[in-house]
Design an enzyme around this catalytic site. Structure first.
Site, mmCIF file in Angstrom:
data_model
loop_
_atom_site.group_PDB
_atom_site.id
_atom_site.type_symbol
_atom_site.label_atom_id
_atom_site.label_comp_id
_atom_site.label_asym_id
_atom_site.label_seq_id
_atom_site.Cartn_x
_atom_site.Cartn_y
_atom_site.Cartn_z
ATOM 1 N N TYR A 1 -10.140 -2.032 0.940
ATOM 2 C CA TYR A 1 -9.896 -2.176 2.376
ATOM 3 C C TYR A 1 -9.930 -0.869 3.124
ATOM 4 O O TYR A 1 -9.455 0.133 2.632
ATOM 5 C CB TYR A 1 -8.520 -2.785 2.644
ATOM 6 C CG TYR A 1 -8.537 -4.268 2.605
ATOM 7 C CD1 TYR A 1 -9.391 -4.972 3.427
ATOM 8 C CD2 TYR A 1 -7.724 -4.956 1.739
ATOM 9 C CE1 TYR A 1 -9.438 -6.348 3.369
ATOM 10 C CE2 TYR A 1 -7.772 -6.332 1.681
ATOM 11 C CZ TYR A 1 -8.627 -7.015 2.496
ATOM 12 O OH TYR A 1 -8.669 -8.361 2.437
ATOM 13 N N ASP B 1 0.796 -1.235 0.000
ATOM 14 C CA ASP B 1 0.000 0.000 0.000
ATOM 15 C C ASP B 1 0.829 1.285 0.000
ATOM 16 O O ASP B 1 0.397 2.290 -0.561
ATOM 17 C CB ASP B 1 -0.976 -0.005 1.177
ATOM 18 C CG ASP B 1 -2.106 -1.010 0.974
ATOM 19 O OD1 ASP B 1 -2.237 -1.527 -0.159
ATOM 20 O OD2 ASP B 1 -2.858 -1.273 1.925
#
Ligand SMILES: *[C@@H]1O[C@H](CO)[C@@H](O)[C@H](O)[C@H]1NC(C)=O
Ligand SMILES: *[C@@H]1O[C@H](CO)[C@@H](O)[C@H](O)[C@H]1NC(C)=O
Ligand SMILES: *[C@@H]1O[C@H](CO)[C@@H](O)[C@H](O)[C@H]1NC(C)=O
Ligand SMILES: *[C@@H]1O[C@H](CO)[C@@H](O)[C@H](O)[C@H]1NC(C)=O
Ligand SMILES: [Cu+2]
Length: 543
Positions: free
Chosen positions: A451, A366
């Protein structure tokens, strides 16, 4: 902590006051800010850039004629684009001299990343001093041991996404019949939404992305349709982009033409479009059952937030939010003594398994996209307690104008729900001693695609700090192709929730009894949990 600890519920106070003449007149005590604090401006060495600072750095870089940086938010891959401006953290030694021994305040500087589409490389600069005449220096060689970073090593910008969407709509023109018969696609009316796999290739220099398609629903992430294409977007000239492979209902094709020929000849297993309800909707399915318990600061807050500094009972720390790595705290002190120089989020990786190409390969790192950049506004009473303190953040990443994210950090003190310590004795000495327990929570929530990670740094009255993350949001999914049940669980008709693992990296630079930590007894506790339902998993670290 005296009365504060005992007066958690006003009802207790009232009862005690009514039933005891020995106790002081607590009813007459006015609610007050119980915290006597002096904030220090020294925490500002760790502060994120202000809106004005971002703008002055942007304007300065834009004004460098020889760098030829585009002013457009949607600069094409072939143009030069100022991707990132963020705080360049001062060196620890310089900061400590400033904090501890009246050394000079370290120069305030910015980190700047430019994607040079025209020249085919990336560069990183330091721009500063922010308080004076700006200058830039190229730190690429020093930091990465190469004078230019490969152009393919960059993340996809909004500008490149615009080009990718144009490219996809051209691809779809050639696929209209199968896309409408199989997935209900109607040009300009009913879309298919793309979701990318990562990494974009298997060797350095590759920039090929498996894009899978989903129904145009809220919660699209669990509506895969069974169609994926591999787009080669390595060239900075988008006219050179190609579709290198296709996957339709578990069958691979090398070219669009091959797929179309087989489709027209009925020489493949087809999917027939069917309307389905949106099983992914977040709308409540039944009436809310009323308000849950609430917490209030009956005597005022026992913490205080000023600039980027928090003071809470015996604790104090500075905070910031890096667009790339996420939230962080510095100069964490307990009873005035520094116990950690830094505690920060560094990386969140998720690794997948599947028979479908996107998810076979996928490892999301990420920070390569940016973690902190996705810290959006927090919802009062849901994301954080209603009475929490909310702080705005400002960022400059993949943009051409400074962005303000209102209420994107929250700070609150919360009851732990069990005592800090207690003992009841009926041997030899009859007695009870207990302490009510609450802790200060420093929180951001980052929603990176499907997410949502809830990031907490928690400061306990016992002197321990906890870094904790909860994963929520949507799982990633793929179409239930043959053999895919080995790689996950079916979560809806034709939908597989893919097997995956989350890895979370925190950095903690402990400074207990000095920088070397030699004489200190340090306990670091790491707890992980295997998610049963794939949506909820916590990784805990405490010291
Ligand atoms: C940012 O980019 C948009 C889109 O290209 C453009 O319209 C706008 O003028 C730009 N803003 C600045 C400050 O240059
Ligand atoms: C830096 O790059 C040079 C040349 O590629 C290489 O020989 C050297 O080992 C590298 N140094 C480090 C510290 O990686
Ligand atoms: C695009 O493709 C053309 C023709 O194949 C080639 O000459 C050119 O170098 C390519 N451009 C880039 C930037 O890769
Ligand atoms: C981009 O590539 C196309 C096709 O290869 C070519 O015709 C065009 O001139 C290229 N554009 C630039 C700016 O190089
Ligand atoms: Cu997960």
């Amino acid at each position: 902590h005296g009365l504060d600890e005992e007066s958690i519920l006003i009802i207790n106070i009232v009862l005690i006051c009514l039933n005891s003449n020995r106790l002081p007149k607590c009813m007459s005590q006015q609610p007050q800010e119980s915290l006597q604090v002096t904030h220090s401006d020294k925490s500002l060495v760790f502060a994120d850039l202000t809106a004005e600072e971002y703008k002055s750095v942007r304007d300065y870089m834009w004004a460098q004629k020889d760098l030829k940086i585009s002013h457009s938010l949607t600069a094409k891959s072939s143009e030069n684009f100022l991707f990132l401006i963020d705080l360049s953290l001062p060196r620890k030694a310089d900061v400590l001299r400033y904090l501890d021994s009246s050394g000079q305040k370290p120069a305030r500087e910015a980190s700047v990343v430019v994607f040079y589409g025209e020249r085919g490389y990336l560069k990183e600069y330091v721009v500063g001093p922010l308080s004076g005449q700006l200058q830039y220096r190229d730190v690429t060689q020093k930091k990465y041991n190469t004078s230019e970073l490969p152009f393919t090593a960059r993340t996809v910008t909004i500008g490149e996404y615009v080009q990718l969407f144009t490219f996809l709509s051209q691809v779809f023109q050639n696929l209209e019949k199968p896309l409408s018969e199989s997935f209900g696609y109607i040009p300009r009316k009913r879309k298919l939404l793309p979701f990318e796999g990562m990494p974009r290739g298997i060797k350095s220099g590759d920039r090929k992305t498996w894009i899978s398609f989903f129904r145009d629903f809220s919660g699209m992430y669990i509506h895969p349709v069974g169609f994926e294409i591999l787009v080669n977007h390595e060239s900075s000239n988008s006219s050179n982009w190609t579709v290198d492979r296709l996957l339709y209902n578990g069958q691979y094709f090398d070219t669009i033409d091959e797929f179309m020929a087989r489709y027209k000849a009925n020489n493949l297993k087809k999917i027939v479009y069917k309307e389905i309800p949106n099983h992914a909707s977040l709308k409540p399915r039944k009436k809310p059952s009323g308000l849950g318990p609430q917490q209030y600061y009956l005597q005022g807050k026992r913490y205080s937030v000023k600039n980027n500094q928090v003071i809470y009972l015996d604790w104090s720390f500075a905070f910031g939010l890096s667009s790339l790595t996420g939230m962080r705290v510095f100069d964490v002190r307990f009873k005035g003594e520094r116990i950690a120089y830094e505690l920060s989020v560094q990386e969140a990786m998720s690794v997948y398994g599947s028979v479908t190409p996107g998810m076979i390969l996928t490892k999301f790192l990420d920070s390569s996209i940016g973690i902190g950049r996705f810290a959006h506004e927090l919802v009062r009473g849901v994301d954080c307690p209603y009475a929490a303190t909310y702080v705005d953040t400002y960022r400059y990443i993949d943009t051409n104008v400074t962005q303000r994210f209102r209420n994107s950090i929250c700070v609150f003190e919360h009851d732990i729900g069990r005592p800090l310590r207690r003992h009841f004795s009926d041997f030899f000495h009859n007695g009870y001693g207990g302490m009510a327990n609450s802790a200060l929570v420093f929180r951001t929530i980052t929603a990176i695609g499907n997410y949502d990670y809830i990031w907490d740094f928690i400061f306990y009255q016992s002197g321990s700090v906890e870094a904790r993350v909860h994963a929520t949001g949507y799982i990633s999914s793929s179409f239930k192709d043959d053999g895919n049940l080995q790689y996950g669980h079916q979560v809806a008709e034709n939908v597989l929730g893919n097997i995956h693992t989350h890895f979370i990296n925190f950095k903690v630079d402990l400074d207990i009894l000095g920088k070397k930590n030699i004489r200190s007894l340090i306990k670091i506790h790491v707890a992980t949990c295997q998610p049963v339902a794939q949506l909820d998993c916590a990784i805990e670290k405490s010291q």
